[in-house]
Motif scaffolding. Structure first.
Motif, mmCIF file in Angstrom:
data_model
loop_
_atom_site.group_PDB
_atom_site.id
_atom_site.type_symbol
_atom_site.label_atom_id
_atom_site.label_comp_id
_atom_site.label_asym_id
_atom_site.label_seq_id
_atom_site.Cartn_x
_atom_site.Cartn_y
_atom_site.Cartn_z
ATOM 1 N N HIS A 1 63.658 9.512 -93.109
ATOM 2 C CA HIS A 1 64.645 10.000 -94.088
ATOM 3 C C HIS A 1 65.959 10.334 -93.384
ATOM 4 O O HIS A 1 66.015 10.422 -92.149
ATOM 5 N N LEU B 1 58.201 21.787 -100.399
ATOM 6 C CA LEU B 1 58.187 21.044 -99.134
ATOM 7 C C LEU B 1 57.013 21.564 -98.320
ATOM 8 O O LEU B 1 56.948 22.741 -98.003
ATOM 9 N N LYS B 2 56.085 20.682 -98.023
ATOM 10 C CA LYS B 2 54.953 21.133 -97.208
ATOM 11 C C LYS B 2 55.322 21.130 -95.731
ATOM 12 O O LYS B 2 54.882 21.979 -94.984
ATOM 13 N N ARG B 3 56.073 20.114 -95.357
ATOM 14 C CA ARG B 3 56.519 20.031 -93.966
ATOM 15 C C ARG B 3 57.906 19.425 -93.952
ATOM 16 O O ARG B 3 58.233 18.589 -94.809
ATOM 17 N N LEU B 4 58.686 19.835 -93.005
ATOM 18 C CA LEU B 4 60.026 19.243 -92.881
ATOM 19 C C LEU B 4 60.354 19.126 -91.403
ATOM 20 O O LEU B 4 60.334 20.116 -90.671
ATOM 21 N N SER B 5 60.571 17.909 -90.966
ATOM 22 C CA SER B 5 61.037 17.718 -89.591
ATOM 23 C C SER B 5 62.046 16.585 -89.616
ATOM 24 O O SER B 5 62.312 16.026 -90.678
ATOM 25 N N SER B 6 62.620 16.270 -88.472
ATOM 26 C CA SER B 6 63.682 15.256 -88.469
ATOM 27 C C SER B 6 63.132 13.870 -88.810
ATOM 28 O O SER B 6 63.870 13.005 -89.265
ATOM 29 N N GLU B 7 61.821 13.639 -88.622
ATOM 30 C CA GLU B 7 61.267 12.308 -88.906
ATOM 31 C C GLU B 7 60.642 12.204 -90.292
ATOM 32 O O GLU B 7 60.658 11.151 -90.907
ATOM 33 N N SER C 1 66.691 20.424 -89.269
ATOM 34 C CA SER C 1 65.773 19.329 -88.951
ATOM 35 C C SER C 1 66.437 18.338 -88.005
ATOM 36 O O SER C 1 65.765 17.700 -87.197
ATOM 37 N N ASN D 1 65.788 19.261 -84.607
ATOM 38 C CA ASN D 1 64.349 19.199 -84.298
ATOM 39 C C ASN D 1 63.614 20.515 -84.538
ATOM 40 O O ASN D 1 62.703 20.872 -83.800
ATOM 41 N N VAL D 2 64.045 21.223 -85.576
ATOM 42 C CA VAL D 2 63.285 22.416 -85.951
ATOM 43 C C VAL D 2 62.245 21.972 -86.974
ATOM 44 O O VAL D 2 62.552 21.197 -87.882
ATOM 45 N N TYR D 3 61.040 22.443 -86.773
ATOM 46 C CA TYR D 3 59.944 22.019 -87.649
ATOM 47 C C TYR D 3 59.651 23.138 -88.648
ATOM 48 O O TYR D 3 59.373 24.274 -88.262
ATOM 49 N N PHE D 4 59.767 22.812 -89.923
ATOM 50 C CA PHE D 4 59.457 23.790 -90.979
ATOM 51 C C PHE D 4 58.202 23.353 -91.718
ATOM 52 O O PHE D 4 57.966 22.162 -91.889
ATOM 53 N N TRP D 5 57.401 24.311 -92.182
ATOM 54 C CA TRP D 5 56.296 23.958 -93.073
ATOM 55 C C TRP D 5 56.119 25.047 -94.132
ATOM 56 O O TRP D 5 56.660 26.137 -93.994
#
Lengths: 87, 397
Positions: free
Chosen positions: A37, A66-72, B17, B20-24
């Motif tokens: 994305h 949003l369950k997960r959000l990362s750069s990929e 994001s 490179n910060v990871y959210f859940w």
């Protein structure tokens, strides 16, 4: 037709890698994973818009989160109802 | 867990994001968003929030680093954890249970004793065990074993073994034996496999009489006959008679169950039952075991258990039977006696019962006529078989 698209077709290469297109996978209508994305454009419980190379992807439904959000990758949960590409 | 609120939360999410910060578990909560992130991500997120004009507040801290910070000062907890690990390790250094598999003829108890002598017993120190030496020793001690393997699974030692095939009973044809009558009777048939038959069907024989002799006469025509000794064998069936007598009193006491039942619970320590609640009455009742369970954890069984016993109460009533009823009962009992005596090896031909009726009891005397095998092998006296070995022959092979 672009060069990249031709190469991808002739050489049978994965398009999401060559053309940087989003790879969308869904589990029933309760979970959706969007890889490749280009960022979040709108976030709400009824509507989430995600920017992709193929256009802006609009997901509507109920209780979206949003369950997960990362750069990929983005993982969207909730009751999915509609999936729409906006130009 | 953090909460972010402001006008451009999407910008905040994108920026974070991108870094490179990871959210859940992102949830919208009223005006803002609630989400979870890592400790390293929090620092980046704070920077992004400041840049995008959002307010960020930390709602709660969880996970291992936060927990570690909470418990850092509690020394007793750490000492306890170390002691626990040490005790667990120490206890796992012993053999707790010993299982023996595959023994059919050999007694488990003797195998256990042998293992204990070699150092393998519940409670033995695991490091001191030499499995190979023990396997060798077991094989040397028990000749009936063809294969032994000792395995340690955690705290459980398993001895698996295979027994040798049982050697068939060897009939020594060299030792002279006679077939003699086990009891008196009239011979019905005789078939000698080896030896000389001395009786024929219809003969009356007495107990101990020789039926098939070990003495055989050999030699071809024209030559001098010679005598030899053999181990006689064969079947002799005869008609025999037996007498039994039995008495049955005319009055007797019968149990009549009242229908009243009670369950008695008891605590078990090894084999001893400790009664916690005494039942109303212990007399005039039959005890029937319903369940007996010992506490167990996996394969290990503790000596502590629980048992349930059903008590069925009865009253004793004096009853009387007529002479006819007594006779019928006696006949059944005597027939059963005869069947038990024959054990399926003979046939009960006829049974004559004589009754004597007294004032308080009936006495029955039964004479049974049976067809059964009466042949019995008896070794001949040493002086009877002193011919040279070379002359012994075996007839009928």
């Amino acid at each position: 037709m672009g060069l990249g698209r031709q190469a991808a077709e002739k050489l049978d290469l994965p398009r999401e890698v060559v053309l940087d297109l989003p790879l969308i996978s869904m589990t029933g209508r309760e979970e959706m994973t969007i890889e490749n994305h280009k960022g979040l454009m709108e976030y709400g419980e009824e509507k989430i818009r995600v920017a992709t190379k193929a256009g802006s992807l609009c997901v509507s439904g109920e209780g979206l989160r949003l369950k997960r959000l990362s750069s990929e990758c983005i993982v969207i949960g909730g009751q999915l109802e509609k999936l729409e590409f906006l130009r | 867990m953090i909460r972010v609120s402001g006008f451009s939360m999407e910008r905040f999410l994108n920026m974070a994001s991108y870094r490179n910060v990871y959210f859940w578990d992102v949830d919208s909560s009223g005006t803002g968003l609630r989400m979870k992130t890592s400790l390293a991500g929090l620092r980046e997120a704070e920077y992004c929030a400041a840049k995008t004009g959002c307010t960020l507040e930390v709602l709660a801290r969880g996970g291992l680093p936060a927990r570690y910070r909470r418990f850092r000062r509690r020394e007793a907890l750490w000492i306890g954890a170390v002691v626990f690990a040490a005790v667990l390790y120490l206890l796992s250094c012993f053999v707790w249970t010993l299982e023996i598999q595959g023994n059919e003829r050999l007694e488990e108890e003797s195998l256990r004793t042998a293992c204990a002598r070699m150092g393998l017993y519940p409670g033995a120190w695991k490091n001191s065990l030499d499995m190979d030496a023990m396997t060798e020793e077991l094989l040397a001690e028990f000749h009936d074993l063809s294969w032994v393997s000792i395995r340690l699974d955690g705290t459980k030692a398993t001895v698996r073994l295979a027994e040798t095939i049982e050697a068939p009973e060897i009939v020594d044809k060299e030792i002279p034996c006679d077939i003699v009558a086990a009891k008196d009777g009239v011979v019905l048939s005789i078939s000698a496999e080896r030896g000389t038959p001395l009786v024929k069907p219809g003969d009356v024989v007495t107990e101990g009489q020789v039926l098939i002799s070990s003495q055989v006469t050999g030699g071809t025509e024209g030559e001098a006959l010679y005598d030899a000794q053999t181990a006689a064998s064969g079947r002799v069936t005869a008609k025999t008679w037996m007498e039994w007598s039995q008495e049955l009193p005319l009055t007797y006491v019968e149990k009549v169950y009242t229908g009243e039942e009670e369950t008695d619970h008891a605590l078990l320590w090894k084999d001893t039952a400790i009664n916690l609640f005494q039942p109303a009455a212990e007399e005039n009742c039959d005890r029937e075991l319903i369940s007996r369970k010992y506490l167990s954890m996996g394969d290990a069984e503790f000596p502590l258990g629980w048992q349930q016993v059903r008590l069925r109460y009865y009253t004793e009533e004096e009853k009387s039977r007529t002479a006819e009823e007594a006779k019928a009962e006696l006949e059944t009992a005597l027939r059963q006696k005869a069947e038990d005596y024959l054990r399926g090896e003979g046939v009960l031909e006829d049974m004559k019962i004589r009754y004597e009726v007294y004032a308080d009891c009936v006495r029955a005397t039964a004479t049974a006529e049976m067809t059964e095998e009466i042949g019995q092998t008896r070794e001949k006296g040493v002086d009877a078989g002193n011919e040279p070995d070379g002359e012994n022959i075996t007839v009928g092979e």
